[in-house]
Design a protein around this motif. Structure first.
Motif, PDB file in Angstrom:
ATOM      1  N   VAL A   1       0.652  -1.412   0.125  1.00 24.80           N
ATOM      2  CA  VAL A   1      -0.056  -0.129  -0.031  1.00 24.80           C
ATOM      3  C   VAL A   1       0.839   1.256  -0.108  1.00 24.80           C
ATOM      4  O   VAL A   1       1.875   1.463   0.767  1.00 24.80           O
ATOM      5  CB  VAL A   1      -0.772   0.121   1.126  1.00 24.80           C
ATOM      6  CG1 VAL A   1      -1.773   1.184   1.250  1.00 24.80           C
ATOM      7  CG2 VAL A   1      -1.918  -1.099   1.122  1.00 24.80           C
TER       8      VAL A   1
ATOM      9  N   PHE B   1      -4.217  -0.386  -7.873  1.00 26.31           N
ATOM     10  CA  PHE B   1      -5.441   0.320  -7.389  1.00 26.31           C
ATOM     11  C   PHE B   1      -5.218   1.893  -6.996  1.00 26.31           C
ATOM     12  O   PHE B   1      -4.041   2.208  -6.210  1.00 26.31           O
ATOM     13  CB  PHE B   1      -5.912  -0.329  -6.060  1.00 26.31           C
ATOM     14  CG  PHE B   1      -6.481  -1.814  -6.311  1.00 26.31           C
ATOM     15  CD1 PHE B   1      -7.815  -2.079  -6.628  1.00 26.31           C
ATOM     16  CD2 PHE B   1      -5.385  -2.893  -6.360  1.00 26.31           C
ATOM     17  CE1 PHE B   1      -8.210  -3.281  -7.052  1.00 26.31           C
ATOM     18  CE2 PHE B   1      -6.055  -4.078  -6.370  1.00 26.31           C
ATOM     19  CZ  PHE B   1      -7.323  -4.161  -6.707  1.00 26.31           C
TER      20      PHE B   1
ATOM     21  N   THR C   1       0.188  -6.866  -5.986  1.00 25.01           N
ATOM     22  CA  THR C   1      -0.568  -5.607  -5.890  1.00 25.01           C
ATOM     23  C   THR C   1      -0.148  -4.635  -5.257  1.00 25.01           C
ATOM     24  O   THR C   1       0.720  -4.586  -4.192  1.00 25.01           O
ATOM     25  CB  THR C   1      -1.983  -5.935  -5.063  1.00 25.01           C
ATOM     26  OG1 THR C   1      -2.511  -7.247  -5.503  1.00 25.01           O
ATOM     27  CG2 THR C   1      -2.873  -4.861  -5.222  1.00 25.01           C
TER      28      THR C   1
ATOM     29  N   TYR D   1      -1.389  -0.634  -4.011  1.00 23.37           N
ATOM     30  CA  TYR D   1      -2.825  -0.049  -3.918  1.00 23.37           C
ATOM     31  C   TYR D   1      -2.442   1.246  -3.208  1.00 23.37           C
ATOM     32  O   TYR D   1      -1.500   1.459  -2.390  1.00 23.37           O
ATOM     33  CB  TYR D   1      -3.266  -1.010  -2.790  1.00 23.37           C
ATOM     34  CG  TYR D   1      -4.678  -0.717  -2.294  1.00 23.37           C
ATOM     35  CD1 TYR D   1      -5.641  -1.425  -2.879  1.00 23.37           C
ATOM     36  CD2 TYR D   1      -4.966   0.490  -1.408  1.00 23.37           C
ATOM     37  CE1 TYR D   1      -7.195  -0.854  -2.505  1.00 23.37           C
ATOM     38  CE2 TYR D   1      -6.248   0.939  -0.930  1.00 23.37           C
ATOM     39  CZ  TYR D   1      -7.387   0.192  -1.755  1.00 23.37           C
ATOM     40  OH  TYR D   1      -8.526   0.468  -1.171  1.00 23.37           O
TER      41      TYR D   1
ATOM     42  N   THR E   1      -3.717   4.961  -1.372  1.00 27.34           N
ATOM     43  CA  THR E   1      -4.706   5.360  -0.700  1.00 27.34           C
ATOM     44  C   THR E   1      -4.278   6.548   0.270  1.00 27.34           C
ATOM     45  O   THR E   1      -3.065   6.651   0.380  1.00 27.34           O
ATOM     46  CB  THR E   1      -5.399   4.365   0.055  1.00 27.34           C
ATOM     47  OG1 THR E   1      -6.441   4.918   0.746  1.00 27.34           O
ATOM     48  CG2 THR E   1      -4.403   3.707   1.137  1.00 27.34           C
TER      49      THR E   1
END
Lengths: 350, 279
Positions: free
Chosen positions: A33, A157, A187, A189, A191
């Motif tokens: 992330v 993402f 992945t 991601y 945010t």
């Protein structure tokens, strides 16, 4: 399953550099992330991996192959956008099948893949509908479906949940995480929501002004933040910072003071950090005036005003606590959970 | 807004009715004139109620006796010219708008402003040099000569540019990740999403093309290439004989039909195209 390596990645727009050399090595199947405040460069970094943004210098490798000059479609990635970016004039089915059609995949193979993914995401019932006829959560799942159906090496993402309401966001958070574990696809991601970051990540990358301030597992970063920015950004409610002066016997916080822990050897002005959940209510060597009370049900947040500090100190207390605004409230720190930061460099010292 | 003021209702209706009457009355006169014989229209007062000659006049008009250009030929010419102009304008301007919005190339804004500048140079201003060019190309008395000089359109380019700018960038990025080439993206995403705008523009441009008068008058000398709008004017100058008002009005009536049909059939998409933002 793929690895991603970023080496000395830099990005400039004309003369302004926005990403200042980032090194990240991502392992197979890892959920990374990127988190940071708005404008810290996290989306730019993601788009550089996607190939939507050119790379000024440095290298991005996917599976040890440099992809700097590859078109997005040749990088083996798929991406979920913040506003879903579904084609409004196509049905859900066509939205998911579009990329496969362009790959010149045979029709029955496309159909099989789309049906499988639709079943996985439970969107079989709206395959023939237009995106405008779907709710936010359904659109979100279609966007995920479009990413999964391509069977990519890497998922990207870009703040995919920020257009959903709070309850749905928590649901989708779980779904994305379970899905990623099931598919075991590497992945990245992005945010700005640190709760999302903490709950989903295998490893977190905290970005600040185009620099990776810290990389590590959520608990590493929570327990052992490298600097004041990371400490303040991760954890909710945010860590309290108090300007104080360290003397031989005591640490002075305005007029009040606490005993100096033995491992703190530096003297003079310093910034003390303490998380709202790390206060002691049984002992009381400090006190403050209650400024505001936030009742969250399971616990209560007290905003205490100490003299000489502008920022109120936030304390997380038991849900049964009965306090009144304006009352003087005694408290003390859990001295094992204190953090100390340098006033100038903001680096953590102790 | 919910209001109940009888006076305001009365005034607004009066204004509306007057406005409609102003437009409808000349058309009514035209319909009436087209339904009388030649003699009645030379007598005072002019008739205000329709006569019984309508079908006879219509038949007479299409029999094509006594005119330089038969009406079905002029109608066909007008249709060909209007279609070539409107379709050509849309094709050229949609492509140039696509280039200007989605590609970053040197002098992009310069080209955009060059296109924009041509707004200041309508046919009437550049009519002599344009005529010279067309004549040198040997395009007098051809459909190409009738339509090509009118095909470039800054207005349409500008409109498409605005439409494309409302299409979110993420769609372009999503299609790049899906593996669409720029032209694929153009045909699969941009055009379907601008469908209503294309229809709206087609209506406007078709009527613009249909109503062209000055330019066809210049480049056509062969009666077989006359457009219907021109031919109305030609019929007025019929030498020594009386102008045949009943046939002139009938021609005007027939000439009005195609634009009306286009508007009626495309009205729904037209209004949607100008107001809609389902993106």
């Amino acid at each position: 399953m793929s690895t991603i390596n970023m080496q000395q990645l830099k990005k400039s727009y004309q003369d302004t550099e926005v990403i200042h050399g980032i090194n990240i090595d991502i392992e197979e199947g890892e959920f990374i992330v990127l988190v940071g405040p708005s404008g810290c460069g996290k989306s730019t970094l993601l788009r550089m991996v996607a190939g939507l943004e050119s790379i000024t210098s440095g290298e991005v490798k996917i599976d040890d192959k440099v992809v700097n000059d590859l078109e997005p479609k040749d990088r083996g990635i798929s991406m979920v956008f913040q506003n879903y970016a579904l084609y409004p004039h196509m049905t859900v089915y066509d939205n998911m099948a579009y990329g496969l059609k362009l790959m010149k995949m045979p029709k029955d193979e496309i159909d099989k893949r789309v049906q499988d993914v639709a079943k996985l995401l439970q969107i079989q019932d709206y395959l023939q509908r237009r995106p405008s006829k779907l709710s936010g959560g359904q659109r979100q799942r279609v966007a995920m479906g479009r990413a999964i159906v391509r069977d990519p090496k890497v998922f990207l993402f870009d703040e995919p949940l920020s257009n959903l309401d709070a309850k749905l966001r928590v649901q989708m958070r779980m779904q994305i995480k379970t899905l990623q574990q099931k598919l075991a696809v590497t992945t990245i991601y992005v945010t700005h929501d640190q709760v999302e970051a903490m709950t989903m990540a295998d490893r977190l990358v905290v970005l600040n002004n185009g620099i990776a301030a810290q990389i590590g597992t959520p608990m590493e970063i929570y327990d052992d933040p490298k600097d004041q920015f990371v400490a303040g950004f991760i954890g909710s409610p945010a860590m309290n910072f108090l300007d104080c002066e360290v003397c031989d016997e005591s640490i002075k916080i305005g007029q009040q003071s606490i005993a100096t822990p033995t491992h703190v050897t530096q003297r003079g002005k310093i910034v003390l950090g303490i998380r709202p959940e790390h206060f002691n209510q049984s002992v009381s060597d400090l006190q403050g005036t209650v400024q505001m009370i936030e009742k969250l049900g399971s616990n209560v947040l007290l905003y205490l005003k100490m003299e000489n500090s502008e920022q109120p100190v936030v304390i997380q207390c038991d849900g049964q606590l009965d306090a009144k605004i304006g009352a003087v409230y005694p408290f003390s720190f859990n001295t094992e959970k204190l953090y100390f930061f340098d006033t100038n460099t903001q680096q953590r010292i102790y | 807004m919910i209001e109940n003021r009888p006076m305001a209702t009365f005034v607004s209706h009066t204004v509306l009715i007057l406005g409609v009457a102003l437009i409808v009355f000349p058309i009514w006169v035209m319909v009436v004139a087209a339904s009388h014989d030649a003699l009645r229209l030379t007598q005072v007062p002019l008739p205000l109620l329709p006569g019984n000659q309508f079908w006879i006049n219509l038949k007479l008009l299409f029999s094509g006796k006594g005119f330089s250009a038969p009406i079905h030929l002029t109608l066909l010419n007008s249709l060909a010219m209007a279609l070539m102009i409107s379709v050509g304008k849309i094709v050229i301007s949609i492509i140039s708008a696509f280039a200007i919005v989605y590609f970053k190339f040197r002098f992009r804004m310069f080209f955009f402003w060059m296109i924009f500048l041509t707004l200041m140079l309508p046919v009437e201003v550049r009519i002599l040099p344009t005529y010279e060019v067309i004549a040198n190309f040997g395009m007098l008395d051809t459909y190409a000569g009738l339509s090509i000089p009118l095909i470039a359109s800054a207005t349409a380019t500008f409109m498409f540019r605005q439409t494309f700018m409302t299409i979110p960038d993420e769609l372009m990025e999503a299609s790049r990740i899906d593996g669409a080439s720029p032209m694929r993206f153009f045909f699969d995403v941009v055009i379907p999403m601008s469908r209503t705008n294309i229809a709206a523009l087609f209506v406007i441009l078709f009527i613009f093309g249909w109503n062209q008068y000055l330019w066809p008058l210049l480049v056509t000398t062969d009666p077989d290439m006359y457009t219907v709008v021109m031919s109305i004017k030609q019929m007025l100058e019929s030498g020594e004989s009386e102008p045949m008002w009943h046939l002139i009005m009938m021609t005007a009536l027939v000439a009005m039909l195609p634009p009306i049909l286009v508007v009626i059939f495309m009205q729904k998409i037209f209004v949607k195209g100008l107001t809609d933002s389902e993106k």
